[in-house]
Scaffold this motif. Structure first.
Motif: not given
Length: 540
Positions: A510, A513-514, A521
């Motif tokens: 995650e 993804k951020m 996400p």
């Protein structure tokens, strides 16, 4: 000069080879964003170091570990980034030292301060980071930090690993994604409403005089466009609408083949639906273009400036359509025909990118924003405009303050799934935080078997969580048996390396993804239940 150039080239090639596999996932732009990131880890526990390990290996720019603890014997059984020689030394220093060894390109720093004191006395320290990962933070300082970061739009990942239970909470006001990378995106062929250049090209292709080889290697796109134009000329300009008309259209395509071995016609039949399915703007993208943030000012982010330009493009040059993506799928066709068709789509896509770029420049000038947005960024945005994603998150304060919708969601889930719901373990983890707030320790910390008093007080803490969330008190007895409460209490807030490693993998995924703004996400809470090897995600 030659030696210096050779050295630089060798260094570049080595970096490309080093990150080869991940570059195939998120590309050079995603890698560049990773390498600019400065990540803060609060507490170098097992879950924290496992998360950070998975960010150091792919090459984040730098990290800082904030931890005021010394390495104790219990750390050695769960944390692979602490060794026997480090006993009694600062945990932040030793963990940072061993994590740096994983990737010499990543800079690692350590701060030997108590995170709770730092949050209360110098919270501005955290505003310089790209992303913050918090582990083993009590509820009160966690909520204060979460509010501070939320106001400054800095992503916060809260990672918990207790016994066989783990959780992850993602917190940031909004997260925008250009490259959401759907698994099997449909080709942007525009057969239903072909752009002028495609229509003109298809009209110049006469199938009648072609020999069998040439006829059998005409791309199915041309077959469909020509068949649709013929159909529309015979049906008042309408595409096939009813089931009977669609079957008739498919039969027309089948009958156009010279023999059953014409693979291009065999491709055209299942793709016939593209002829009557209109090219539309996905509802999520339409909502993004309608969002109030698409009315930009000098403080707007790059994403929203591009969305504003996209909105202008759609209403003007696009005539209701998004920019063409420019790619075509593999198909049975001659090399010449495939290359010609590929060039046609690519040229049209480039025209759309140029038009979008003009809107971007005009908007930047209009809002008085200095600088430009790079051509590659505009091109990438245009190419992926069908898949734009906007995720807006609830803050931790909203989660901890009961709302009717949240209460109803939890109640419905618990009543439907009973003690098999992983929300049970979410509530138990909240109960652990409540217990700590009252006793400045976790249940079972001083006795692996958990005392009767601890279990009783833990139940009281859980009841407080149920009360805060407005949950019916009768549900607690239905979904949480004494054995379940005792099981979590006896963990003594200890970490199991296997669970911490799993949570580190989930959290780092995650985080990437951020940081890269690629892939969609989690929104917003993940719970892992190692007792029965299940996991669930919830919007809390």
């Amino acid at each position: 000069l030659c030696l210096a150039t050779s050295s630089l080239m060798a260094k570049k090639i080595t970096a490309s080879e080093k990150y080869d596999r991940q570059l195939r996932l998120w590309g050079e732009e995603g890698q560049a964003r990773l390498e600019k990131a400065h990540v803060c880890l609060i507490n170098a526990c097992a879950a924290g170091t496992e998360t950070l390990k998975n960010l150091v290996l792919p090459g984040i720019g730098s990290f800082t570990i904030v931890d005021g603890s010394k390495v104790e014997p219990h750390d050695l059984g769960t944390n692979f980034f602490l060794d026997r020689e480090s006993l009694g030394t600062p945990r932040a220093v030793k963990a940072a030292e061993l994590l740096r060894e994983l990737n010499e390109a990543v800079k690692g720093f350590s701060v030997e301060d108590d995170p709770v004191s730092l949050i209360h006395n110098n919270i501005n320290f955290f505003q310089t980071f790209t992303l913050v990962i918090a582990t083993q933070l009590p509820e009160v300082p966690l909520r204060k930090l979460a509010t501070f970061l939320f106001e400054r739009r800095i992503p916060l990942l809260v990672v918990k690993s207790t016994g066989f239970i783990g959780s992850l909470r993602v917190s940031v006001p909004e997260h925008t994604v250009v490259e959401s990378k759907p698994d099997d995106p449909p080709a942007d062929l525009r057969i239903h409403t072909p752009f002028p250049e495609l229509s003109q090209y298809c009209s110049t292709v006469d199938l009648s005089p072609l020999d069998d080889y040439e006829f059998g290697h005409i791309p199915f796109v041309i077959i469909l466009v020509k068949a649709l134009e013929k159909w529309k000329s015979e049906h008042g300009g309408k595409v096939p609408e009813t089931r009977a008309e669609k079957d008739e259209f498919k039969q027309t395509i089948k009958s156009g083949a010279r023999n059953q071995d014409n693979k291009n016609f065999l491709e055209a039949v299942p793709a016939a639906m593209k002829a009557w399915m209109p090219t539309t703007i996905p509802s999520e993208v339409a909502d993004i273009m309608k969002d109030e943030k698409a009315s930009v000012n000098e403080k707007s982010t790059e994403f929203w400036i591009l969305v504003s330009a996209l909105r202008e493009f759609v209403s003007q040059e696009g005539k209701g359509f998004l920019p063409l993506s420019g790619g075509i799928p593999d198909m049975h066709a001659s090399t010449d025909q495939h290359v010609a068709l590929q060039r046609l789509y690519r040229d049209k896509a480039q025209q759309d990118v140029q038009a979008l770029s003009l809107h971007v420049d005009a908007i930047l000038a209009r809002i008085g924003r200095p600088g430009t947005i790079s051509p590659e960024t505009v091109k990438n945005f245009a190419k992926n405009s069908r898949f734009l994603t906007l995720v807006r998150y609830r803050s931790l304060e909203e989660e901890y303050t009961a709302s009717p919708s949240q209460t109803q969601m939890i109640t419905n889930d618990l009543q439907t799934n009973g003690n098999s719901s992983n929300l049970v373990y979410y509530l138990l983890l909240r109960g652990l935080d409540r217990f700590y707030q009252a006793h400045t320790r976790y249940p079972g910390v001083f006795d692996n078997n958990a005392t009767e008093a601890d279990v009783t007080q833990f139940k009281t803490a859980i009841q407080g969580v149920f009360s805060d969330l407005g949950l019916p008190s009768t549900i607690m007895g239905d979904v949480m048996g004494d054995d379940t409460i005792f099981e979590v209490a006896r963990y003594g807030a200890c970490e199991l390396h296997s669970v911490s490693a799993l949570m580190g993998g989930v959290a780092s995924q995650e985080a990437i993804k951020m940081l890269t703004h690629q892939y969609i996400p989690l929104n917003n809470t993940f719970v892992y239940n190692g007792l029965n090897s299940t996991s669930s995600s919830f919007v809390m």
